[in-house]
Design an enzyme around this catalytic site. Structure first.
Site, mmCIF file in Angstrom:
data_model
loop_
_atom_site.group_PDB
_atom_site.id
_atom_site.type_symbol
_atom_site.label_atom_id
_atom_site.label_comp_id
_atom_site.label_asym_id
_atom_site.label_seq_id
_atom_site.Cartn_x
_atom_site.Cartn_y
_atom_site.Cartn_z
ATOM 1 N N SER A 144 0.843 -1.196 0.000
ATOM 2 C CA SER A 144 0.000 0.000 0.000
ATOM 3 C C SER A 144 0.884 1.256 0.000
ATOM 4 C CB SER A 144 -0.969 -0.059 1.187
ATOM 5 O OG SER A 144 -1.996 0.873 1.040
ATOM 6 N N ASP A 239 -9.151 -6.562 -4.113
ATOM 7 C CA ASP A 239 -8.811 -5.412 -3.269
ATOM 8 C C ASP A 239 -9.815 -4.295 -3.535
ATOM 9 O OD1 ASP A 239 -7.644 -3.113 -2.136
ATOM 10 O OD2 ASP A 239 -5.612 -3.806 -2.563
ATOM 11 N N HIS A 271 -7.443 -5.980 0.470
ATOM 12 C CA HIS A 271 -6.254 -5.154 0.680
ATOM 13 C C HIS A 271 -5.391 -5.588 1.881
ATOM 14 C CE1 HIS A 271 -3.990 -1.480 -0.006
ATOM 15 N NE2 HIS A 271 -4.113 -1.141 1.259
HETATM 16 N N1 LIG Z 1 -8.845 3.776 2.964
HETATM 17 C C1 LIG Z 1 -7.680 3.379 2.392
HETATM 18 C C2 LIG Z 1 -7.532 3.291 1.026
HETATM 19 C C3 LIG Z 1 -6.360 2.883 0.458
HETATM 20 C C4 LIG Z 1 -5.308 2.534 1.269
HETATM 21 C C5 LIG Z 1 -5.419 2.617 2.634
HETATM 22 C C6 LIG Z 1 -6.580 3.033 3.210
HETATM 23 C C7 LIG Z 1 -6.723 3.161 4.686
HETATM 24 O O1 LIG Z 1 -7.775 3.386 5.202
HETATM 25 C C8 LIG Z 1 -5.486 3.004 5.480
HETATM 26 C C9 LIG Z 1 -5.707 3.030 6.966
HETATM 27 N N2 LIG Z 1 -6.415 1.884 7.439
HETATM 28 C C10 LIG Z 1 -6.329 4.322 7.469
HETATM 29 O O2 LIG Z 1 -7.284 4.262 8.243
HETATM 30 O O3 LIG Z 1 -5.819 5.363 7.117
#
Ligand SMILES: Nc1ccccc1C(=O)C[C@H](N)C(=O)O
EC number: 3.5.1.9
Length: 295
Positions: A144, A239, A271
Site C-alpha cells: 500500500s 482489493d 487489501h
Molecule cells: N482507505 C484506504 C484506502 C487505500 C489505502 C489505505 C486506506 C486506509 O484506510 C489506510 C488506513 N487503514 C487508514 O485508516 O488510514
C-alpha cells in the site's frame, strides 16, 4: 499475539534510528550459525508496511505472518536469505486515534508530514547498512503506502537527495497493492482518500505529484545503477481499496524509463488480508530472490 515479534527459530532485535518511538526497525535472523557459505548470493528481505501513512494499527509487526510463510517456503532456500527486517516510520495524525499534543510525549506524537515518512525509511536502511552491512543485497517490499515509500527510496537517489543522505539501493523492489499516483487515486475515489493524502502531504497537489512514483520527473533506470533493477508490481482483483489503475500507471512509467517490471494482477484477497495472511507476500519474496539468483 498479534503484536508479538516471536518467530520460532529466529532471534529478534529491535533498533532505534531516531528518538521517536516509531523510528525503529525490527530484525529477525536464524538462531543457529549460517549454513556453510555457498557461492550464490543471499539477500535481506525488508518490509515497509502500509496504513495510509497514519494508521497506528499498522506496524513493523505486519511482516510477521509473511516471515513465517517464508520459513516454510520450499522455493526460498535458507541459504538465499541473510535475514528479515521490517521498518516503522513516523506517522501522520489519524482522526480515529486522536492525541492531545499537550499531554502526549513528543516521542509518541503522530504528527508527521511528508517527507518525514520517507526520511525515516531512508534512515532505517542506513541503520541496517551500518549494523548489518546490507549493501545492495536486499529485496525491498512495500504494501500500500509502503509501495509508495519503496519507490521513493530510488527517487531520492538524484543529485538533490532531497529526502535524506544516500541509502544503499535494493537489488529488487516489490510493490504490493501499492499507491503510485496520489492525485490520480484521490481524483478517482475522493472522500477518505483525499483526506489521508492531504493529512500526510499537505494541501498542495504539486507536492503530491512530486512525491508520486508514477509522476516522477526523473528516470528510475538512471537513478538506480545496480543491475538487474528487478521490479515486481502486484495487485489483487479482490482489493476494494486500491484499484489496478495504480499498478497500470506505475508499469507504464517504469517501461517509459527503460525498466520492464513483472506485473502480477491476479493476487487474491482484500487489501489488508494480503499482509495479514502473508502467503502471497512470501511467494513474491521467493520469486524476487529466485529471479535475482538467476542473473
Ligand atoms: N482507505 C484506504 C484506502 C487505500 C489505502 C489505505 C486506506 C486506509 O484506510 C489506510 C488506513 N487503514 C487508514 O485508516 O488510514
Amino acid at each position: 499475539m498479534a503484536y508479538s515479534a516471536d518467530i520460532p527459530g529466529l532471534r529478534y532485535a529491535s533498533h532505534q534510528y531516531g528518538q521517536h518511538n516509531l523510528q525503529r526497525v525490527g530484525v529477525w535472523q536464524h538462531n543457529d550459525a549460517p549454513e556453510a557459505a555457498d557461492s550464490t548470493p543471499s539477500y535481506w528481505i525488508i518490509f515497509v508496511h502500509g496504513g495510509g501513512w497514519r494508521d497506528p494499527r499498522n506496524t513493523l509487526h505486519d511482516f510477521v505472518p509473511s516471515i513465517k510463510h517464508m520459513l516454510a517456503q520450499p522455493d526460498l532456500p535458507r541459504s538465499a536469505v541473510r535475514g528479515f527486517a521490517s521498518v516503522d516510520y513516523r506517522l501522520s495524525p489519524h482522526p480515529q486515534f486522536p492525541q492531545d499534543p499537550a499531554s502526549t510525549p513528543a516521542n509518541e506524537l503522530r504528527q508527521a508530514l511528508h517527507p518525514q515518512h520517507v526520511q525515516d525509511v531512508l534512515a532505517a536502511l542506513r541503520l541496517l547498512d551500518a549494523e548489518y552491512g546490507i549493501g545492495g543485497n536486499y529485496v525491498l517490499i512495500g504494501h500500500s503506502v509502503g509501495g509508495t515509500l519503496v519507490h521513493q527510496v530510488i527517487m531520492n537517489n538524484d543529485a538533490s537527495r532531497a529526502w535524506g543522505p544516500a541509502a544503499p539501493l535494493p537489488a529488487a523492489l516489490v510493490s504490493i497493492s501499492g499507491i503510485h499516483d496520489l492525485r490520480g487515486l484521490a481524483e478517482r475515489h475522493g472522500g477518505v482518500y483525499e483526506t489521508f493524502i492531504a493529512d500526510a502531504f499537505g494541501p498542495d497537489r504539486q507536492v503530491w505529484d512530486a512525491a508520486s512514483p508514477a509522476k516522477f520527473a526523473g528516470n528510475f533506470k538512471s537513478l538506480w545503477p545496480n543491475e538487474p533493477r528487478l521490479v515486481i508490481l502486484a495487485s489483487s482483483a479482490e482489493d476494494t481499496l486500491i484499484d489496478v489503475a495504480e499498478l497500470d500507471i506505475m508499469e507504464a512509467k517504469l517501461v517509459k524509463d527503460g525498466i520492464t517490471p513483472i506485473a502480477i494482477r491476479d493476487l487474491r484477497l482484500e487489501h489488508d488480508s494480503i499482509w495479514e495472511d502473508g502467503t502471497q507476500v512470501a511467494a513474491l519474496a521467493a520469486k524476487a530472490v529466485a529471479k535475482l539468483r538467476q542473473q
